[in-house]
Design a protein around this motif. Structure first.
Motif, PDB file in Angstrom:
ATOM      1  N   ASP A 135     -28.607  37.215  43.763  1.00  0.00           N
ATOM      2  CA  ASP A 135     -30.039  37.358  43.506  1.00  0.00           C
ATOM      3  C   ASP A 135     -30.591  36.152  42.752  1.00  0.00           C
ATOM      4  OD1 ASP A 135     -29.985  39.799  44.790  1.00  0.00           O
ATOM      5  OD2 ASP A 135     -30.088  40.996  42.945  1.00  0.00           O
ATOM      6  N   GLU A 138     -33.423  33.635  44.076  1.00  0.00           N
ATOM      7  CA  GLU A 138     -34.642  33.316  43.327  1.00  0.00           C
ATOM      8  C   GLU A 138     -34.799  31.803  43.166  1.00  0.00           C
ATOM      9  OE1 GLU A 138     -34.931  35.513  39.628  1.00  0.00           O
ATOM     10  OE2 GLU A 138     -34.145  37.309  40.617  1.00  0.00           O
ATOM     11  N   MET A 177     -36.037  30.397  46.354  1.00  0.00           N
ATOM     12  CA  MET A 177     -37.452  30.696  46.534  1.00  0.00           C
ATOM     13  C   MET A 177     -38.314  29.738  45.703  1.00  0.00           C
ATOM     14  SD  MET A 177     -39.708  32.562  48.007  1.00  0.00           S
ATOM     15  CE  MET A 177     -38.909  34.046  48.543  1.00  0.00           C
ATOM     16  N   GLY A 205     -34.016  36.698  49.137  1.00  0.00           N
ATOM     17  CA  GLY A 205     -34.976  37.130  48.136  1.00  0.00           C
ATOM     18  C   GLY A 205     -36.421  37.074  48.587  1.00  0.00           C
ATOM     19  N   ASP A 206     -36.680  36.724  49.838  1.00  0.00           N
ATOM     20  CA  ASP A 206     -38.041  36.664  50.344  1.00  0.00           C
ATOM     21  C   ASP A 206     -38.447  38.068  50.796  1.00  0.00           C
ATOM     22  OD1 ASP A 206     -40.407  36.243  51.750  1.00  0.00           O
ATOM     23  OD2 ASP A 206     -39.743  34.307  52.536  1.00  0.00           O
TER      24      ASP A 206
END
Length: 146
Positions: A102, A106, A109, A124-125
């Motif tokens: 995760d 992030e 992203m 994570g999108d």
């Protein structure tokens, strides 16, 4: 790629970011749980058993339900998977693995959005999280929007 000062600086920054991840508490917890799994004999036996059953499962899957051992192998596979997944060391390892994943998602992203809002990042999108996760290809009939 032409070696410029800007490119070298970006690579240095990427190395620094990677170093920060490797020195984070999430990474330390992940590595500790991985080492616990690697050192535990019972867990290693469970993993070995699971890999053997999975090999048989893959063989049976080639023929599907027409294989004579289909039901017994599927049942054995589910039992081995449940036994493996419910072991406390494996559960702890998977929890830490997900937390680290995760974090990396992030980071991906943030990096992508710093370049452009239109860059798609599968980790994570929220756009990709709407999928049912099976790649069903039903065109959204199951509600997964994939």
């Amino acid at each position: 790629m032409i070696g410029t000062l800007e490119n070298a600086s970006l690579l240095d920054d990427a190395d620094e970011l990677a170093s920060m991840v490797v020195h984070s508490s999430l990474y330390a917890e992940y590595m500790a749980s991985k080492q616990s799994v690697d050192r535990d004999e019972h867990v290693q036996q469970l993993i070995g058993k699971f890999l053997q059953v999975r090999e048989r499962y893959d063989e049976v899957q080639r023929f599907g339900r027409y294989h004579p051992d289909y039901k017994s192998v599927i049942k054995k596979m589910m039992e081995c998977k449940r036994e493996l997944d419910t072991h406390p060391l494996i559960a702890d390892y998977k929890k830490h693995e997900k937390q680290l994943s995760d974090l990396l998602g992030e980071l991906s992203m943030v990096l992508a959005r710093a370049v452009s809002e239109s860059i798609k990042v599968p980790n994570g999108d929220p756009f990709f999280e709407r999928s049912c996760g099976t790649g069903c290809g039903s065109g959204g009939k199951c509600g997964c929007h994939s």
